[in-house]
Design a protein around this motif. Structure first.
Motif, mmCIF file in Angstrom:
data_model
loop_
_atom_site.group_PDB
_atom_site.id
_atom_site.type_symbol
_atom_site.label_atom_id
_atom_site.label_comp_id
_atom_site.label_asym_id
_atom_site.label_seq_id
_atom_site.Cartn_x
_atom_site.Cartn_y
_atom_site.Cartn_z
ATOM 1 N N PRO A 1 0.586 -1.289 0.032
ATOM 2 C CA PRO A 1 0.075 -0.087 -0.049
ATOM 3 C C PRO A 1 0.632 1.254 -0.017
ATOM 4 O O PRO A 1 0.916 1.862 -0.788
ATOM 5 C CB PRO A 1 -0.499 -0.214 1.388
ATOM 6 C CG PRO A 1 -0.849 -1.398 1.727
ATOM 7 C CD PRO A 1 0.065 -2.083 1.306
ATOM 8 N N TRP A 2 1.756 1.286 0.372
ATOM 9 C CA TRP A 2 2.955 2.861 0.690
ATOM 10 C C TRP A 2 4.025 2.002 0.220
ATOM 11 O O TRP A 2 5.178 1.886 1.053
ATOM 12 C CB TRP A 2 3.052 2.924 2.562
ATOM 13 C CG TRP A 2 1.686 3.232 2.437
ATOM 14 C CD1 TRP A 2 -0.435 4.371 2.087
ATOM 15 C CD2 TRP A 2 0.989 2.174 3.172
ATOM 16 N NE1 TRP A 2 -0.795 4.342 2.954
ATOM 17 C CE2 TRP A 2 -0.593 2.871 4.002
ATOM 18 C CE3 TRP A 2 0.702 1.043 4.161
ATOM 19 C CZ2 TRP A 2 -1.649 2.530 4.150
ATOM 20 C CZ3 TRP A 2 0.285 0.292 5.055
ATOM 21 C CH2 TRP A 2 -1.392 0.940 4.616
ATOM 22 N N PRO A 3 4.668 1.942 -0.915
ATOM 23 C CA PRO A 3 6.357 1.591 -1.048
ATOM 24 C C PRO A 3 6.791 2.122 -1.131
ATOM 25 O O PRO A 3 8.257 1.834 -0.585
ATOM 26 C CB PRO A 3 5.924 0.961 -2.774
ATOM 27 C CG PRO A 3 4.896 1.736 -3.012
ATOM 28 C CD PRO A 3 4.195 2.000 -1.661
ATOM 29 N N GLU A 4 6.508 3.575 -0.664
ATOM 30 C CA GLU A 4 7.790 4.994 -0.640
ATOM 31 C C GLU A 4 7.753 5.041 1.083
ATOM 32 O O GLU A 4 9.274 4.772 1.775
ATOM 33 C CB GLU A 4 7.555 5.979 -0.649
ATOM 34 C CG GLU A 4 8.212 5.650 -2.633
ATOM 35 C CD GLU A 4 6.871 7.523 -3.215
ATOM 36 O OE1 GLU A 4 7.095 8.438 -2.560
ATOM 37 O OE2 GLU A 4 7.751 7.409 -4.155
ATOM 38 N N ARG A 5 6.871 4.558 1.765
ATOM 39 C CA ARG A 5 6.838 5.070 2.959
ATOM 40 C C ARG A 5 7.103 3.715 3.567
ATOM 41 O O ARG A 5 8.234 3.680 5.234
ATOM 42 C CB ARG A 5 5.461 5.228 4.101
ATOM 43 C CG ARG A 5 4.718 6.646 3.330
ATOM 44 C CD ARG A 5 6.136 7.752 3.358
ATOM 45 N NE ARG A 5 4.835 8.833 2.805
ATOM 46 C CZ ARG A 5 4.649 9.369 1.461
ATOM 47 N NH1 ARG A 5 5.392 8.647 0.266
ATOM 48 N NH2 ARG A 5 4.200 10.312 1.191
ATOM 49 N N ASP A 6 6.598 2.698 3.460
ATOM 50 C CA ASP A 6 6.919 1.333 4.056
ATOM 51 C C ASP A 6 7.060 0.206 3.321
ATOM 52 O O ASP A 6 6.027 -0.358 2.705
ATOM 53 C CB ASP A 6 5.493 0.927 5.358
ATOM 54 C CG ASP A 6 5.572 0.516 6.126
ATOM 55 O OD1 ASP A 6 7.114 -0.432 6.434
ATOM 56 O OD2 ASP A 6 4.735 -0.207 6.813
ATOM 57 N N PRO A 7 7.890 -0.167 2.606
ATOM 58 C CA PRO A 7 8.842 -1.038 1.470
ATOM 59 C C PRO A 7 8.239 -2.264 1.578
ATOM 60 O O PRO A 7 8.712 -3.496 0.916
ATOM 61 C CB PRO A 7 9.730 0.069 0.955
ATOM 62 C CG PRO A 7 10.141 0.160 2.157
ATOM 63 C CD PRO A 7 9.197 1.018 2.920
ATOM 64 N N VAL A 8 8.668 -2.472 3.392
ATOM 65 C CA VAL A 8 8.401 -4.062 3.426
ATOM 66 C C VAL A 8 7.349 -5.155 3.405
ATOM 67 O O VAL A 8 6.532 -5.514 3.887
ATOM 68 C CB VAL A 8 9.617 -4.648 4.827
ATOM 69 C CG1 VAL A 8 10.527 -4.548 4.146
ATOM 70 C CG2 VAL A 8 9.030 -3.745 5.869
#
Length: 412
Positions: free
Chosen positions: A392-399
């Protein structure tokens, strides 16, 4: 997140309060540099101090075809030093507010050079929170005794560079930490950036009783009617330092239910098989599919977290919150607690602020995984999509991954 707690970290209490009486001044000037901000006039509202216990904030926005630069100016009208400054965190809801990050920020490298500025001796940090695209930005003095914003002085050296205009950088909450360097006390005060002028007013009772009676039992609870000391923290013996008073902050209560205890003392990766039954069927399928797809592509799939018991999730939030507070609060009398929180922070490998008790992890519909070694023609997001999963948030929480399918009614 790396902890940079200065040696001169001070004790005291944190008060977060929403001050709606103040307003916010926005300068739509033509210059980027904060030194070109318009001078104050003695007969305007901006010259008002609203008692001698306040900090006033104004922002100067410069927009070009390439970016938008927000420069923040702090006037310290209090008799205490300002040692930290943050924008974009709502203290009432305990949630971040900024929807965009400065130019060049990445989870692995942090803030890019020249994407923010800070006064000499200060450092800017972007703070992320699990399961939300919103962030906050904090500036902190490395040495309170040397690099604070002294009483009666002004600093115009805080700035952020964004790809485009983002109104929240002018409208969100901000807070400042007032510190007394003699009596080792600190108070965080919040206000909202709104309309024409923003004032963070230090309540008269916030620091003065602490300064007059530093060892009075129960003082902090009596003063802080809206403090953040709660969040389920249990009393613990943290000792007394050279100040002659006990640490006012308490360690988080340890989880009591059996499953949370296992997660607290064990390894989330190692507990996955035992607790996979708490994951929804589509989440289990996501994990197995992505694991096999990564292997077939010559890569490696490492699962670091999946299901988390709600009490354990809340405990992670409390550990992160207290660890962050101890950067500003607590002198020598809190050294035992500080060391314990450092150890637990590292044990849990915390980076972003954890979500609170209810999250996609506690609902069995999320997992954290790192995928490496994939061929150049196979992107992580493409692999996830083929397995009906999404970041959902590849930039903020990539894992962080979740099923792309909607949960079935009555299921996990």
């Amino acid at each position: 997140m790396k902890r940079r707690a200065p040696q001169s970290t001070r004790s005291g209490l944190r008060i977060s309060m929403l001050i709606l009486a103040g307003t916010f001044l926005t300068h739509h000037a033509a210059c980027i540099h904060s030194s070109h901000l318009p001078a104050e006039t003695n007969n305007s509202k901006t010259a008002r101090t609203d008692s001698n216990n306040s900090a006033r904030l104004s922002v100067h926005r410069k927009t070009s075809k390439d970016n938008a630069v927000y420069t923040y100016k702090i006037i310290n009208n209090s008799r205490h030093h300002i040692t930290a400054f943050k924008i974009g965190f709502d203290p009432q809801r305990e949630t971040p507010e900024l929807p965009a990050t400065p130019i060049g920020w990445t989870p692995s490298e942090g803030l890019a050079q020249d994407s923010t500025t800070a006064p000499h001796g200060w450092t800017a940090t972007l703070i992320t929170t699990e399961e939300t695209p919103f962030v906050e930005i904090e500036w902190r003095s490395a040495d309170k005794t040397q690099w604070s914003i002294a009483p009666g002085t002004t600093s115009m050296d805080f700035s952020v560079v964004l790809p485009q205009e983002v109104p929240e950088y002018e409208q969100a909450h901000f807070d400042v930490v007032f510190s007394d360097l003699v009596f080792s006390s600190s108070t965080r005060v919040s206000a909202r950036m709104a309309s024409s002028e923003a004032l963070a007013v230090l309540p008269p009772a916030a620091l003065i009783p602490t300064l007059q009676e530093p060892s009075t039992p129960g003082l902090h609870n009596a003063v802080a009617s809206s403090e953040e000391v709660g969040i389920g923290m249990a009393p613990t013996n943290t000792g007394m330092g050279s100040t002659g008073r006990p640490c006012a902050l308490k360690a988080p209560a340890q989880p009591k239910d059996a499953s949370a205890k296992e997660f607290e003392t064990g390894d989330e990766h190692g507990l996955h098989d035992k607790y996979r039954k708490y994951l929804s069927k589509d989440t289990q399928d996501n994990i197995e599919c992505m694991k096999n797809a990564a292997s077939l592509g010559g890569g490696r799939f490492y699962l670091s977290s999946a299901y988390r018991p709600p009490t354990y999730q809340q405990h992670l939030y409390e550990v992160w919150t207290l660890h962050n507070r101890l950067k500003d609060e607590g002198g020598p009398e809190c050294n035992v607690l500080r060391a314990a929180m450092d150890k637990e922070f590292k044990h849990h490998k915390l980076v972003a602020r954890p979500a609170q008790r209810t999250s996609a992890h506690t609902q069995g519909r999320a997992f954290d995984a790192t995928i490496t070694g994939l061929p150049s023609n196979l992107h992580v997001d493409e692999l996830a999509k083929n397995c009906k999963a999404v970041r959902p948030w590849p930039e903020r929480d990539p894992v962080h991954f979740q099923p792309s399918t909607k949960p079935k009614t009555g299921s996990n």
